[in-house]
Design an enzyme around this catalytic site. Structure first.
Site, PDB file in Angstrom:
ATOM      1  N   GLU A 278       0.842  -1.200   0.000  1.00 15.27           N
ATOM      2  CA  GLU A 278       0.000   0.000   0.000  1.00 15.27           C
ATOM      3  C   GLU A 278       0.879   1.253   0.000  1.00 15.27           C
ATOM      4  O   GLU A 278       0.549   2.263  -0.621  1.00 15.27           O
ATOM      5  CB  GLU A 278      -0.937  -0.024   1.220  1.00 15.27           C
ATOM      6  N   GLU A 281       1.986   1.840  -3.414  1.00 13.67           N
ATOM      7  CA  GLU A 281       0.873   2.397  -4.196  1.00 13.67           C
ATOM      8  C   GLU A 281       0.681   3.890  -3.906  1.00 13.67           C
ATOM      9  O   GLU A 281       0.502   4.689  -4.828  1.00 13.67           O
ATOM     10  CB  GLU A 281      -0.422   1.622  -3.850  1.00 13.67           C
ATOM     11  N   CYS A 298      -8.686  -2.495   3.836  1.00  9.81           N
ATOM     12  CA  CYS A 298      -8.567  -3.770   4.562  1.00  9.81           C
ATOM     13  C   CYS A 298      -9.808  -4.142   5.360  1.00  9.81           C
ATOM     14  O   CYS A 298      -9.940  -5.266   5.813  1.00  9.81           O
ATOM     15  CB  CYS A 298      -7.345  -3.764   5.464  1.00  9.81           C
ATOM     16  N   SER A 318      -7.459   1.692  -2.236  1.00  7.50           N
ATOM     17  CA  SER A 318      -6.234   0.975  -2.557  1.00  7.50           C
ATOM     18  C   SER A 318      -6.601  -0.328  -3.258  1.00  7.50           C
ATOM     19  O   SER A 318      -7.615  -0.952  -2.942  1.00  7.50           O
ATOM     20  CB  SER A 318      -5.489   0.669  -1.254  1.00  7.50           C
ATOM     21  N   LYS A 357     -15.674 -10.346   7.536  1.00  8.91           N
ATOM     22  CA  LYS A 357     -14.577 -11.130   6.954  1.00  8.91           C
ATOM     23  C   LYS A 357     -15.097 -12.433   6.347  1.00  8.91           C
ATOM     24  O   LYS A 357     -14.503 -12.976   5.433  1.00  8.91           O
ATOM     25  CB  LYS A 357     -13.507 -11.432   8.007  1.00  8.91           C
ATOM     26  N   GLU A 360     -16.157 -11.313   3.047  1.00  8.47           N
ATOM     27  CA  GLU A 360     -14.987 -10.996   2.218  1.00  8.47           C
ATOM     28  C   GLU A 360     -14.387 -12.275   1.614  1.00  8.47           C
ATOM     29  O   GLU A 360     -14.026 -12.313   0.437  1.00  8.47           O
ATOM     30  CB  GLU A 360     -13.931 -10.277   3.071  1.00  8.47           C
ATOM     31  N   GLU A 365     -14.425 -11.945  -6.313  1.00  8.76           N
ATOM     32  CA  GLU A 365     -13.062 -11.570  -6.736  1.00  8.76           C
ATOM     33  C   GLU A 365     -11.998 -12.434  -6.078  1.00  8.76           C
ATOM     34  O   GLU A 365     -10.878 -12.526  -6.578  1.00  8.76           O
ATOM     35  CB  GLU A 365     -12.738 -10.116  -6.342  1.00  8.76           C
ATOM     36  N   CYS A 498     -10.818  -2.784  14.623  1.00  9.97           N
ATOM     37  CA  CYS A 498     -11.128  -4.220  14.774  1.00  9.97           C
ATOM     38  C   CYS A 498     -11.291  -4.658  16.226  1.00  9.97           C
ATOM     39  O   CYS A 498     -11.954  -5.664  16.475  1.00  9.97           O
ATOM     40  CB  CYS A 498     -10.060  -5.066  14.124  1.00  9.97           C
TER      41      CYS A 498
END
Ligand code: HC0
Length: 564
Positions: A278, A281, A298, A318, A357, A360, A365, A498
């Site tokens: 990151e 980037e 994230c 990102s 999560k 996710e 993808e 988190c």
């Protein structure tokens, strides 16, 4: 100041409080159910009733302001009997299957029923027949357990501004759920699980994957590995009734090995890797006039939120996968090759503080990288199923290869941590000097939902911001629409980051998040290495496998693209 009498005793106090707030201030305990501090004061359950002797009425303490001269009875016969009757009315339309209910030990309805000594419900009769909603991979709803308290609605609307949950119908036909009688999977739900954390009963909970994981562990043909998120280790102890903020990293690793995992790894390894990717980037976007600010990517509830509510900002995200997904991709390539395993043999499990999560890991993808996601609560459950107390276990270390991490990765688990970790590395790589003080205080803490700072890096004044909780994310995006400019923003779905995830141990007392946060910073402080670029295993990964940050292979494995 005003005067108020409670059960014949006189007090002098401030007037800007509710009866309940005042009673708690003087440590007079009365039962509550629909009330949730700072979030919900609907007064709908009528359990916190007290008698206002002035009017002769029973009033809900949680939403009645105190007034001068007020005389309150908290525990007379009328109060007690009415509370019990109201509780029995709630129980009459509640599926009472406490021993096998997922919420059992955390259920506030069960606890109050026990405290009130209710042995039998005097109102047998019809129960609602709304269907269970198992459509989502993250959460499930069981209307038979819902007491219409409205806490989930308030969290969904006010804390997260997602506005999916609503009460529809009236009286006995009231049903709380996604609007228009929708299912969760077909709604704008971001899967954050804050509703599950707020629910006093088992009406909204995580969708468990415990039996899937035991199934894989017990299958001799499978090679099962696990990663654990930064915030799990500072909260798992609460499932074993230890003080919040008790870190249990080493015991948790031992427990996972005892369960039969072939390798026990750390998501913090890929958190360090995220900083490398990151950071590269961000520098590229700044140098090449790319889309700024760069948003962190994230936190999966945040990704769902931006996709649904702010698709025009997607180009700011990102391209990095989250550390969970980077780990999954490396497990299915790097780890597989090094251990000479076939893809069919390998099963990748995550332990996360987060219900999103689970979603996710199932996104089209990235599907296949991570097979099963357990919450902190589910891991606690599995350890109990083995009949062990976590704290009877010796401590042990993560396995080599994807198990080492720096202090920068540890702080990912709390709001501001990704930003601080990125600055520790970015500042040093660009200036050749350590970030002044290394601890970046401006990004830390729970008292502001949005934190902003400016950091001078050579001749660039880098403007950064941090938002936690989706109402704050929304506020920051709206500020950007009105012209506010930044280079880099960290967004975390849950209040506190988190540590406050929807899959963490349930708590109701004050100060728990603060203790978890303190435990995270202690882990960081005690680490020998505190900057992501110093992680020796990340260095090996680049040297032996990926090449350099941002390489073609790194892009193939560690990056993705999101669309609305
Ligand atoms: Fe988090 Fe994470 S820090 S999102 O909060 O970045 O869930 O703990 O595991 O992936 O590392 C959660 C926690 C993670 C990821 C990491 C990030």
């Amino acid at each position: 100041t005003i005067n108020i009498w409670v059960d014949e005793e006189k007090y002098e106090t401030r007037s800007d409080q509710t009866v309940l707030e005042f009673l708690r201030e003087i440590e007079r305990d009365i039962p509550t159910l629909c009330h949730l501090k700072g979030i919900s004061t609907t007064g709908s359950c009528r359990i916190c009733l007290v008698e206002d002797q002035g009017s002769g009425k029973l009033v809900a303490a949680c939403n009645t302001p105190i007034t001068d001269g007020m005389r309150i009875e908290t525990n007379n016969r009328r109060v007690r009997e009415t509370r019990i009757m109201n509780l029995e009315l709630l129980l009459s339309d509640h599926e009472v299957d406490c021993p096998s209910c997922i919420k059992n030990r955390d259920c506030e309805l069960r606890k109050i029923t026990e405290d009130m000594g209710i042995r039998e419900v005097s109102f047998p009769g019809k129960k609602n027949e709304f269907k269970k909603d198992t459509s989502s991979v993250s959460l499930k709803r069981d209307p038979a357990k819902c007491i219409n308290c409205g806490r989930c609605i308030n969290v969904c609307h006010d804390v997260q501004t997602v506005n999916v949950l609503e009460a529809e119908g009236r009286g006995f036909s009231t049903r709380i759920g996604p609007v228009f009688y929708n299912e969760l999977a077909n709604s704008a739900c971001v899967m954050c699980g804050q509703c599950a954390a707020a629910c006093p009963t088992g009406a909204i909970t995580e969708k468990e994957n415990i039996s899937d994981v035991w199934g894989a562990l017990n299958d001799p043909k499978k090679h099962v590995i696990v990663q654990t998120a930064p915030a799990v280790r500072v909260a798992l102890a609460e499932e074993f009734d230890r003080e919040p903020g008790t870190a249990a990293t080493g015991q948790m690793v031992t427990a996972l090995r005892k369960m039969g995992f072939n390798s026990v790894f750390d998501t913090q390894f890929t958190a360090d890797l995220t900083i490398m990717e990151e950071g590269t980037e961000l520098i590229n976007r700044i140098k090449n006039n790319g889309d700024l600010p760069l948003f962190t990517s994230c936190s999966p509830g945040w990704i769902n939120f931006i996709e649904t509510f702010y698709p025009e900002y997607l180009k700011h995200l990102s391209s990095c996968k989250s550390p969970q997904q980077m780990f999954g991709a490396l497990a299915n390539s790097y780890y597989l090759e090094k251990n000479d395993l076939s893809p069919e043999e390998l099963v990748v499990v995550s332990v996360m503080p987060c219900t999103a999560k689970k979603y996710e890991a199932n996104r089209p993808e990235m599907i296949g990288d991570v097979d099963y996601v357990l919450t902190t609560r589910e891991l606690g459950q599995m350890i109990k199923q083995m009949g062990i107390d976590l704290f009877d276990l010796p401590e042990s270390d993560y396995d080599k290869m994807m198990g080492s991490s720096t202090g920068a990765a540890a702080i990912f688990g709390t709001t501001g941590g990704v930003m601080e970790a990125a600055l520790r590395t970015g500042y040093e790589l660009l200036t050749g000097e350590e970030l002044p003080g290394i601890d970046f205080q401006e990004a830390r803490g729970l008292s502001s939902g949005i934190k902003e700072a400016e950091v001078e890096i050579n001749d660039l004044k880098l403007r950064v911001a941090v938002a936690h909780g989706l109402s704050n994310a929304r506020e920051l995006l709206e500020a950007m629409k009105s012209g506010k400019e930044y280079h880099f923003i960290e967004f975390m779905t849950c209040p506190g980051g988190c540590i406050g995830g929807g899959g963490q141990p349930i708590y109701r007392e004050d100060g728990v998040l603060e203790k978890r946060l303190e435990a995270i910073y202690n882990i960081d402080r005690e680490k020998e290495l505190r900057k992501s670029h110093e992680n020796p295993e990340v260095e090996i990964l680049y040297n032996e496998y990926l090449g350099e940050p941002g390489s073609k292979l790194a892009h193939k494995l560690l990056h993705t693209e999101y669309s609305s």
